[in-house]
Design a protein around this motif. Structure first.
Motif, PDB file in Angstrom:
ATOM      1  N   ALA A 109       0.849  -1.191   0.000  1.00 28.72           N
ATOM      2  CA  ALA A 109       0.000   0.000   0.000  1.00 28.72           C
ATOM      3  C   ALA A 109       0.884   1.239   0.000  1.00 28.72           C
ATOM      4  CB  ALA A 109      -0.900   0.013   1.249  1.00 28.72           C
ATOM      5  N   GLY A 110       0.389   2.315  -0.603  1.00 34.09           N
ATOM      6  CA  GLY A 110       1.117   3.582  -0.617  1.00 34.09           C
ATOM      7  C   GLY A 110       0.169   4.716  -0.280  1.00 34.09           C
ATOM      8  N   VAL A 111       0.736   5.867   0.007  1.00 33.28           N
ATOM      9  CA  VAL A 111      -0.070   7.012   0.439  1.00 33.28           C
ATOM     10  C   VAL A 111       0.261   8.236  -0.424  1.00 33.28           C
ATOM     11  CG1 VAL A 111      -0.752   8.453   2.397  1.00 33.28           C
ATOM     12  CG2 VAL A 111      -0.067   6.081   2.786  1.00 33.28           C
ATOM     13  N   PHE A 140      11.862  12.183   8.915  1.00 36.38           N
ATOM     14  CA  PHE A 140      11.201  10.883   8.767  1.00 36.38           C
ATOM     15  C   PHE A 140      11.278  10.299   7.362  1.00 36.38           C
ATOM     16  CE2 PHE A 140       9.251  12.939  12.402  1.00 36.38           C
ATOM     17  CZ  PHE A 140       9.485  11.963  13.359  1.00 36.38           C
ATOM     18  N   PRO A 141      11.934   9.144   7.216  1.00 36.35           N
ATOM     19  CA  PRO A 141      11.936   8.459   5.932  1.00 36.35           C
ATOM     20  C   PRO A 141      10.511   8.079   5.544  1.00 36.35           C
ATOM     21  CG  PRO A 141      12.821   7.036   7.671  1.00 36.35           C
ATOM     22  CD  PRO A 141      12.656   8.398   8.256  1.00 36.35           C
ATOM     23  N   GLY A 142      10.241   8.133   4.250  1.00 35.54           N
ATOM     24  CA  GLY A 142       8.889   7.846   3.768  1.00 35.54           C
ATOM     25  C   GLY A 142       8.140   9.114   3.406  1.00 35.54           C
ATOM     26  N   LEU A 143       8.597  10.263   3.923  1.00 34.58           N
ATOM     27  CA  LEU A 143       7.985  11.545   3.565  1.00 34.58           C
ATOM     28  C   LEU A 143       8.860  12.256   2.533  1.00 34.58           C
ATOM     29  CD1 LEU A 143       7.083  13.006   7.109  1.00 34.58           C
ATOM     30  CD2 LEU A 143       5.576  11.751   5.531  1.00 34.58           C
ATOM     31  N   TYR A 144       8.210  13.063   1.696  1.00 39.10           N
ATOM     32  CA  TYR A 144       8.920  14.080   0.920  1.00 39.10           C
ATOM     33  C   TYR A 144       8.684  15.413   1.611  1.00 39.10           C
ATOM     34  CZ  TYR A 144       9.214  10.937  -3.192  1.00 39.10           C
ATOM     35  OH  TYR A 144       9.478   9.918  -4.060  1.00 39.10           O
ATOM     36  N   ALA A 164       3.183  12.401  -7.124  1.00 43.10           N
ATOM     37  CA  ALA A 164       4.121  11.504  -6.438  1.00 43.10           C
ATOM     38  C   ALA A 164       3.383  10.307  -5.843  1.00 43.10           C
ATOM     39  CB  ALA A 164       4.863  12.263  -5.336  1.00 43.10           C
ATOM     40  N   SER A 165       4.113   9.244  -5.589  1.00 43.64           N
ATOM     41  CA  SER A 165       3.521   8.030  -5.032  1.00 43.64           C
ATOM     42  C   SER A 165       3.443   8.042  -3.513  1.00 43.64           C
ATOM     43  CB  SER A 165       4.357   6.809  -5.439  1.00 43.64           C
ATOM     44  OG  SER A 165       4.485   6.763  -6.821  1.00 43.64           O
ATOM     45  N   ASP A 166       4.077   9.017  -2.898  1.00 38.24           N
ATOM     46  CA  ASP A 166       4.213   8.996  -1.442  1.00 38.24           C
ATOM     47  C   ASP A 166       3.863  10.360  -0.846  1.00 38.24           C
ATOM     48  OD1 ASP A 166       5.322   6.238  -0.904  1.00 38.24           O
ATOM     49  OD2 ASP A 166       6.646   6.932  -2.500  1.00 38.24           O
ATOM     50  N   PRO A 167       3.641  10.413   0.471  1.00 34.24           N
ATOM     51  CA  PRO A 167       3.164  11.655   1.085  1.00 34.24           C
ATOM     52  C   PRO A 167       4.172  12.793   0.984  1.00 34.24           C
ATOM     53  CG  PRO A 167       3.667   9.988   2.753  1.00 34.24           C
ATOM     54  CD  PRO A 167       3.743   9.306   1.434  1.00 34.24           C
ATOM     55  N   VAL A 168       3.649  13.973   0.689  1.00 36.01           N
ATOM     56  CA  VAL A 168       4.493  15.152   0.519  1.00 36.01           C
ATOM     57  C   VAL A 168       4.106  16.222   1.539  1.00 36.01           C
ATOM     58  CG1 VAL A 168       5.270  16.958  -1.059  1.00 36.01           C
ATOM     59  CG2 VAL A 168       4.641  14.700  -1.970  1.00 36.01           C
ATOM     60  N   ILE A 169       5.091  16.667   2.288  1.00 28.94           N
ATOM     61  CA  ILE A 169       4.942  17.812   3.189  1.00 28.94           C
ATOM     62  C   ILE A 169       5.307  19.038   2.354  1.00 28.94           C
ATOM     63  CG2 ILE A 169       5.789  18.865   5.331  1.00 28.94           C
ATOM     64  CD1 ILE A 169       4.371  16.139   5.730  1.00 28.94           C
TER      65      ILE A 169
ATOM     66  N   GLY B 331       7.908   4.782  -3.310  1.00 27.45           N
ATOM     67  CA  GLY B 331       7.360   3.987  -4.403  1.00 27.45           C
ATOM     68  C   GLY B 331       8.032   4.226  -5.730  1.00 27.45           C
ATOM     69  N   GLU B 332       8.935   5.218  -5.801  1.00 34.82           N
ATOM     70  CA  GLU B 332       9.561   5.529  -7.080  1.00 34.82           C
ATOM     71  C   GLU B 332      11.007   5.912  -6.847  1.00 34.82           C
ATOM     72  OE1 GLU B 332       6.667   8.463  -7.838  1.00 34.82           O
ATOM     73  OE2 GLU B 332       7.143   9.341  -5.906  1.00 34.82           O
ATOM     74  N   ALA B 333      11.778   5.856  -7.925  1.00 36.96           N
ATOM     75  CA  ALA B 333      13.177   6.278  -7.843  1.00 36.96           C
ATOM     76  C   ALA B 333      13.217   7.777  -7.581  1.00 36.96           C
ATOM     77  CB  ALA B 333      13.887   5.958  -9.141  1.00 36.96           C
TER      78      ALA B 333
END
Lengths: 324, 338
Positions: A109-111, A140-144, A164-169, B331-333
């Protein structure tokens, strides 16, 4: 290239992305009927209706957590926080859920979610409405973490954030919303992890991000009159962090000053300085210097508030010490 | 996989399948605890022993394409959803063949393909996610529902109240087909409901958010099924949230490291054991002539065989490769070097 305010660059990008992708929706306090505290979403409720422009109660943990669940099911929520200070109520949702779900689900799963709003001080908002939080979320890794300083980057980075595929601050600033600048048309994208060189110079590298870019550029212009040429680097994203561009510059100038709005202890500037020392120590002709906010809660009185923050004069003074 | 019922009411065949499911879950959990004591399973291990009727009754009442969010006491849901028990046990063992490649562990099971959206470790923290997921299901005009399992302890968190207020609001627009299943197992870790909740009638809290709610016996799979089936149908039809408080009990410690359990008397555990969901169902099936000693033994043996197969698989599986440390963070490069 049209001349737009930072606010209109954000809004037009939201419109373009909502038109392009029906999965993009907006959510936040007073973003619909009211039009957004800083009017970034003005008119969008009428354009897209209440299913895609959701006015929420004052429940940051609730609606930011809901955004995570929506994103896991394939929607692309763009959530406004009235100020980043209020995100702390949702810190558990952002840090413990959004940032980690991809990892602890083993990639199942992704956010893909954006949280955006003003970060740092405004004018006399005092301690609870003035905090800059890039160092916290940068941890925190996993955030942009993105912090556009110009209208063009507001558009280019927001577009990357929404896709993007992941959460962005996504860190804006109250003082930037009215700033005008040229903004490229069309499908303009600024990738994450690529700093911009905002001014070229050979004598000293100045590294900054967000609101303080503008006082840094003013300081650089001031110093140029005295014959000191500054290379000014705007990091644009703090996670990922483009240290390669910083190190390449420092290898040419042999000197660096790092500027941040608040911070100090455990801040972004400290991280950038560590990166310079790790990778360009032998190239340095002087210690790296940082200009940060003072190590106090933000005061109310305007005179004290100005003392607590970096400014052009503090940057000029730091550069002079570095090149002396 | 839990036996589905297409019509209200449960016949003996279905009850027998549910019995089989509950026995299997209990054997799995008992083995998980043994593996924990042997040091094969690390971290925290929260067992479902005593609560089996709830998961069986609820999962029997939903469709395969409905989705589920849950707390950290999450083994039963995936097992009953049809996930390979070997992959579940391997996750507990932290192996590469685990459901989440060994990155989640007992508290963070996921099987998205089967609509299981996780296991979450912070009490109450998953409630907003389930509300948003329910919104997303209705956003595309679908008729799926989202089931959210939570414990009694979660009902005292801020996330619960913020999320349920939103659920109630969005339900008014028909945009929140959410089924909330409270598993009131009487304790939030070591603190009992009367010691932690100003109003111990927990279901009444849903009234504050305009969410219809019921209370049911959580030790009887048929009672759970009958109530939840109505709620699921209602949520599916209206797009509004619905809630049930199931009264149940965990015989096991809060976590497998909670050995002394100073917060409750042994006699209390014994009283609840008198109403054990598996024993009660067994009695009912014996009366109906669907079970005898031989069959009971055969069902237990089959459950144990499947559990041991899962253990063998987990033990034979390799540890995660070192490079797996860095995958699945994004999820991406990415550009940038830090």
């Amino acid at each position: 290239m049209p001349d737009l305010t930072y606010r209109d660059a954000l809004k037009s990008t939201l419109v373009e992305e909502m038109d392009r992708d029906p999965r993009v929706l907006l959510m936040g306090e007073d973003i619909g009927v009211y039009g957004g505290t800083f009017l970034v979403t003005e008119g969008l409720l009428a354009r897209y209706g209440p299913k895609r422009v959701i006015d929420t109660p004052i429940s940051e943990a609730g609606f930011i957590g809901c955004g995570i669940g929506m994103a896991m099911l394939g929607l692309r929520p763009v959530i406004e926080v009235m100020t980043w200070n209020f995100s702390l109520i949702a810190a558990d949702q952002i840090i413990q859920n959004a940032a980690k779900i991809r990892y602890f689900s083993g990639g199942q799963a992704g956010v893909p979610m954006v949280i955006r709003g003003p970060n740092g001080a405004g004018v006399q908002l005092s301690a609870q409405h003035s905090q800059a939080l890039e160092a916290l979320y940068g941890y925190f890794p996993g955030l942009y973490v993105a912090a556009p300083a110009t209208p063009a980057d507001a558009r280019g980075l927001l577009r990357t954030a929404i896709r993007a595929s992941d959460p962005v601050i996504f860190l804006e600033n109250a003082s930037l919303y009215g700033l005008r600048g040229e903004v490229p048309d069309g499908d303009y994208v600024v990738p994450f992890g690529r700093a911009a060189v905002a001014r070229h110079g050979r004598d000293v590298t100045l590294v900054t991000h967000g609101r303080t870019l503008h006082m840094t550029l003013a300081a650089a212009a001031h110093l140029a009159a005295d014959g000191v040429e500054c290379d000014v680097i705007d990091l644009r994203t703090l996670r990922p962090l483009d240290m390669a561009t910083v190190v390449e510059s420092v290898r040419r100038t042999h000197r660096a000053v790092v500027i941040e709005d608040q911070g100090g202890l455990y801040g972004v500037a400290g991280e950038v300085m560590a990166g310079i020392y790790e990778r360009a120590f032998d190239d340095l002709d002087a210690p790296v210097v940082r200009v940060s906010g003072e190590d106090v809660p933000m005061p109310y009185a305007r005179t004290l508030e100005l003392l607590a923050q970096p400014n052009e004069a503090k940057i000029v003074e730091a550069v002079r010490r570095t090149v002396a | 996989m839990v036996k589905k019922v297409q019509h209200p009411g449960v016949d003996t065949d279905v009850l027998l399948e549910w019995y089989r499911s509950m026995v299997f879950v209990r054997h799995f959990e008992e083995q998980a605890e043994r593996s924990f004591r042997r040091g094969k399973v690390g971290g925290y291990l929260h067992l479902y022993i005593g609560q089996e009727a709830v998961a069986v009754g609820v999962l029997g009442a939903i469709r395969d394409d409905d989705i589920i969010f849950a707390s950290y006491r999450d083994h039963a849901y995936v097992l009953l959803r049809g996930t390979d028990p070997g992959a579940v046990m391997a996750e507990l063992y932290g192996k590469s063949t685990g459901l989440c490649k060994g990155k989640g562990g007992s508290m963070h099971l996921f099987d998205v393909q089967r609509g299981f959206y996780g296991g979450y470790g912070v009490v109450g923290g998953h409630l907003p996610l389930a509300v948003g997921a329910a919104y997303a299901l209705r956003y595309d005009h679908g008729d799926r529902v989202c089931v959210c399992f939570l414990g009694d302890g979660a009902m005292n968190t801020g996330a619960f109240h913020e999320a349920l207020n939103l659920a109630g609001l969005w339900g008014h627009a028909g945009l929140c087909p959410l089924v909330l299943v409270v598993e009131n197992n009487q304790y939030g870790m070591g603190t009992s409901v009367p010691r932690s909740s100003a109003v111990p009638a927990l279901a009444s809290r849903f009234d504050a958010y305009d969410i219809p709610n019921e209370v049911c016996d959580g030790m009887d799979p048929q009672a759970v099924y009958d109530v939840v089936r109505r709620g699921v149908d209602e949520a599916r039809r209206t797009g509004r949230p619905w809630a049930v408080e199931t009264l149940t009990y965990r015989y096991a410690a809060h976590g497998a490291a909670d050995l002394l359990q100073p917060y409750r008397a042994k006699s209390e555990v014994q009283e609840w054991r008198q109403r054990d969901p598996i024993a009660q169902t067994e009695q009912r099936l014996r009366h109906a002539g669907a079970l005898d000693d031989a069959k009971v033994e055969a069902i237990a043996a089959e459950a144990e065989r499947r559990v041991q197969e899962a253990v063998t698989f987990a033990e034979a599986s390799p540890d995660p490769a070192p490079e797996e440390l860095y995958t699945d963070v994004y999820g991406e490069a990415r550009d940038g070097d830090r």
